[in-house]
Design a protein around this motif. Structure first.
Motif: not given
Length: 98
Positions: A37, A69-71, A34, A62-63, A65-67, A30
């Motif tokens: 990206r 949320a799925g880490d 990121f 946002e990046a 928090e996205e990281f 992960r």
């Protein structure tokens, strides 16, 4: 002036070692996703002493928090607490994405 960066801080759970070993490969994958990206600038554990605390530096809240949320480290219980805070990097190269 460059846009701010966002620093994510992870604090580990008690006895995080076995869980970190279990979820480590997916967590590292992960991180690479990121970074590829272009939204994760730096990441890694803090040392002296090594206690499982780690940081990641992102180009947007946002990046980060996205990281999080799925880490797999968060989902798998390796991380007890996390924060995201803005950081104004005075020495960032001009034109840094953000």
């Amino acid at each position: 002036m460059n846009p701010p960066l966002f620093v994510m801080t992870y604090e580990p759970s008690e006895g995080f070692g076995p869980l970190a070993a279990e979820h480590g490969p997916a967590h590292v994958a992960r991180l690479h996703e990121f970074h590829d990206r272009g939204v994760l600038v730096h990441a890694g554990p803090l040392s002296d002493p090594f206690d499982g605390t780690a940081i990641g530096v992102f180009t947007s809240r946002e990046a980060a928090e996205e990281f999080i949320a799925g880490d797999p480290f968060v989902l798998g219980g390796v991380v007890a607490r996390w924060t995201v805070r803005g950081w104004g990097d005075l020495f960032a190269p001009a034109g840094r994405p953000g």
